[in-house]
Design a protein around this motif. Structure first.
Motif, mmCIF file in Angstrom:
data_model
loop_
_atom_site.group_PDB
_atom_site.id
_atom_site.type_symbol
_atom_site.label_atom_id
_atom_site.label_comp_id
_atom_site.label_asym_id
_atom_site.label_seq_id
_atom_site.Cartn_x
_atom_site.Cartn_y
_atom_site.Cartn_z
ATOM 1 N N TRP A 282 0.842 -1.195 0.000
ATOM 2 C CA TRP A 282 0.000 0.000 0.000
ATOM 3 C C TRP A 282 0.878 1.246 0.000
ATOM 4 O O TRP A 282 0.577 2.241 -0.685
ATOM 5 C CB TRP A 282 -0.914 0.017 1.221
ATOM 6 C CG TRP A 282 -2.258 -0.617 1.015
ATOM 7 C CD1 TRP A 282 -2.682 -1.823 1.503
ATOM 8 C CD2 TRP A 282 -3.369 -0.085 0.278
ATOM 9 N NE1 TRP A 282 -3.973 -2.067 1.113
ATOM 10 C CE2 TRP A 282 -4.433 -1.022 0.367
ATOM 11 C CE3 TRP A 282 -3.567 1.099 -0.450
ATOM 12 C CZ2 TRP A 282 -5.670 -0.805 -0.239
ATOM 13 C CZ3 TRP A 282 -4.803 1.311 -1.054
ATOM 14 C CH2 TRP A 282 -5.828 0.369 -0.949
ATOM 15 N N TYR A 286 0.641 4.104 -3.021
ATOM 16 C CA TYR A 286 0.359 5.525 -2.873
ATOM 17 C C TYR A 286 1.513 6.386 -3.377
ATOM 18 O O TYR A 286 1.304 7.496 -3.884
ATOM 19 C CB TYR A 286 0.039 5.858 -1.415
ATOM 20 C CG TYR A 286 -1.374 5.517 -1.017
ATOM 21 C CD1 TYR A 286 -2.446 5.754 -1.876
ATOM 22 C CD2 TYR A 286 -1.656 4.963 0.234
ATOM 23 C CE1 TYR A 286 -3.752 5.448 -1.515
ATOM 24 C CE2 TYR A 286 -2.957 4.654 0.603
ATOM 25 C CZ TYR A 286 -3.998 4.897 -0.276
ATOM 26 O OH TYR A 286 -5.294 4.595 0.082
ATOM 27 N N ALA A 381 2.658 10.881 0.538
ATOM 28 C CA ALA A 381 1.903 9.938 -0.280
ATOM 29 C C ALA A 381 0.891 9.159 0.555
ATOM 30 O O ALA A 381 -0.285 9.065 0.205
ATOM 31 C CB ALA A 381 2.850 8.981 -0.999
ATOM 32 N N ALA A 382 1.333 8.592 1.668
ATOM 33 C CA ALA A 382 0.446 7.781 2.499
ATOM 34 C C ALA A 382 -0.636 8.626 3.151
ATOM 35 O O ALA A 382 -1.799 8.208 3.239
ATOM 36 C CB ALA A 382 1.258 7.043 3.562
ATOM 37 N N GLY A 385 -3.075 9.742 0.425
ATOM 38 C CA GLY A 385 -3.828 8.584 -0.023
ATOM 39 C C GLY A 385 -4.865 8.152 0.984
ATOM 40 O O GLY A 385 -6.011 7.835 0.629
ATOM 41 N N TRP A 389 -8.841 8.435 0.411
ATOM 42 C CA TRP A 389 -9.590 7.178 0.509
ATOM 43 C C TRP A 389 -10.785 7.351 1.436
ATOM 44 O O TRP A 389 -11.915 6.983 1.101
ATOM 45 C CB TRP A 389 -8.673 6.070 1.030
ATOM 46 C CG TRP A 389 -9.306 4.714 1.094
ATOM 47 C CD1 TRP A 389 -9.313 3.755 0.136
ATOM 48 C CD2 TRP A 389 -10.041 4.159 2.208
ATOM 49 N NE1 TRP A 389 -10.008 2.639 0.577
ATOM 50 C CE2 TRP A 389 -10.465 2.866 1.838
ATOM 51 C CE3 TRP A 389 -10.390 4.641 3.479
ATOM 52 C CZ2 TRP A 389 -11.200 2.048 2.690
ATOM 53 C CZ3 TRP A 389 -11.134 3.828 4.333
ATOM 54 C CH2 TRP A 389 -11.523 2.541 3.935
#
Length: 492
Positions: A282, A286, A381-382, A385, A389
């Protein structure tokens, strides 16, 4: 020919691609740039900057054992980096600069500018693939585009891992002593508040501490990870995200540690190991999204139509959420955990994000920014993301009609209220049943300071569903801009 290793979010000597390449090419010097103004623009948390500096001091000691001096220079904003790096190369007679690639828009533009400046001076700028298992652009659809769905992305990753798993690199051998003195690593930098020693103690610095934490997780908890990871009162997660974000651990080290307890398997065998490796993927996904669709670095929604969502301007509700005063115990306990520790359990990150964006109908960008301002493991990014989401604005996002009910989540994942009691001691005397909805008790309990719920879950759910249902089907030519937000990661 002297080499320069420019350290950024790769604060380690083990399994460091750029560092090993530099030392193999010639006598090596290391540098780290202090960029306080840039870090503030990027909303980096004070605890994260403190964590960087504490790990930098550990790296300096480890580099000293290899006779590699670490220099500290200042480039308040990254626009200054080309001049600062070029001047250092001139002073030290450097022939090549080595870095491990970073992937944000600003980071990419910074490195491109530094590389161009060095080329003009006849020097080499070598950017090494290190931060990810798979280089962005190497995992593509049949149409040569970046994947938008994680399950499809993971399938290709599995295929690649069946063919080849990159090994961890060795530590460089000690070089001859250079006539260069290392600079002292500052304990703090301007613009960031002092971090409490209690928070620092939760996140000890250095590769040894990071490796011990990883080893302990793999030995004691990874087998049960798939069953325990959603319960915030349990020690069911790895607690290494801060080390991975700062590059104190590499993703390769994490992968190999997991494989070692699962007979080398990543897609079968122990379900806990497979689930945890999927979490590493994951992270890859991302970051690939960040590169393939750079608009997400610029405060843009991945799903274009959601730019038209009628977000509420509700500063009092936002402040109550930020301070853990919403009247929903699991939400407030999670936010207090974040404020006290610089970290929040992953299940609760989803719960509080969905509460903000759906039940309060407040712009996801507010939450994204607040998290970055407080997370010790904040990663562009995480974090982006995860927020997109939860808000149903991002790639492979949760369907807009799926809302986490915070009371149901609380009862399911903190059934005895242990997590709530720890962070909300004013509710500790309540029964396991009542602690999830204290204000339903009424009467004497209402004399306490714990607030009433700031929103009705049923009506706020309906409000969120209507907001998504009313999005335009045919998009107009000119999209709305998020004018109320600075663009900390780049400009349109």
């Amino acid at each position: 020919m002297r080499q320069l290793i420019w350290l950024r979010t790769d604060l380690r000597i083990h399994d460091n691609t750029a560092l090993l390449a530099a030392t193999q090419a010639g006598p090596t010097i290391a540098v780290f740039l202090l960029s306080s103004a840039q870090w503030q623009t990027h909303n980096n948390a004070a605890c994260k900057v403190d964590f960087w500096l504490r790990n930098l001091a550990e790296v300096q000691r480890n580099l000293a054992a290899l006779n590699i001096p670490l220099l500290i220079r200042s480039a308040e904003r990254w626009q200054e980096a080309p001049t600062v790096i070029a001047q250092l190369c001139h002073e030290l007679n450097i022939s090549a600069v080595h870095v491990n690639t970073e992937y944000g828009v600003d980071e990419s533009q910074r490195d491109a500018a530094v590389g161009a400046q060095l080329v003009e001076q006849g020097l080499l700028f070598k950017s090494h693939h290190d931060r990810l298992l798979f280089k962005p652009g190497s995992i593509l659809t049949q149409n040569d585009s970046y994947f938008k769905v994680f399950s499809q992305f993971r399938k290709v990753c599995y295929q690649r891992l069946h063919n080849y798993i990159a090994p961890c690199l060795t530590v460089p051998t000690a070089q001859a002593v250079l006539p260069i003195e290392a600079d002292p690593v500052p304990a703090n930098v301007a613009g960031f508040t002092t971090v409490a020693t209690s928070l620092q103690a939760l996140w000890p610095a250095g590769e040894t501490a990071a490796q011990q934490r990883l080893d302990s997780f793999c030995a004691e908890a990874i087998d049960d990870y798939s069953e325990q990871r959603d319960f915030p009162a349990e020690l069911g997660t790895s607690q290494i995200s801060a080390y991975l974000a700062a590059g104190v651990l590499s993703v390769r080290q994490c992968l190999h540690a997991a494989l070692a307890v699962n007979q080398g398997e990543f897609d079968c065998g122990k379900s806990g190991v497979v689930t945890w490796i999927n979490e590493l993927l994951w992270r890859e996904f991302y970051t690939h999204i960040l590169v393939g669709y750079p608009k997400v670095s610029r405060h843009r929604a991945f799903k274009v139509e959601t730019e038209f969502l009628a977000w509420r301007k509700a500063p009092d509700d936002l402040l109550a959420w930020q301070q853990g005063r919403t009247g929903f115990p699991i939400i407030d306990a999670a936010m207090r955990q974040l404020l006290a520790t610089g970290w929040m359990h992953n299940r609760l990150r989803m719960v509080v994000a969905m509460f903000l964006t759906k039940n309060l109908l407040i712009n996801w960008r507010e939450g994204e920014r607040f998290f970055m301002q407080h997370l010790i493991d904040g990663d562009l990014a995480a974090n982006n993301g995860g927020w997109q989401w939860s808000a149903s604005t991002g790639t492979d996002a949760v369907p807009y009609f799926r809302l986490f009910n915070p009371i149901s989540q609380s009862k399911k994942f903190d059934p005895q209220g242990d997590f709530i009691r720890h962070w909300l001691p004013e509710l500790a005397h309540l029964s396991d049943k009542d602690i999830h909805q204290p204000k339903q008790l009424g009467g004497l309990f209402d004399t306490t300071d714990y607030p009433k719920p700031i929103v009705d879950l049923a009506s706020s759910r309906e409000r969120a569903l209507n907001a998504f249902k009313n999005l335009p089907r045919n998009l107009p030519r000119n999209l709305p801009r998020s004018a109320d937000f600075n663009d900390p990661f780049g400009t349109d």
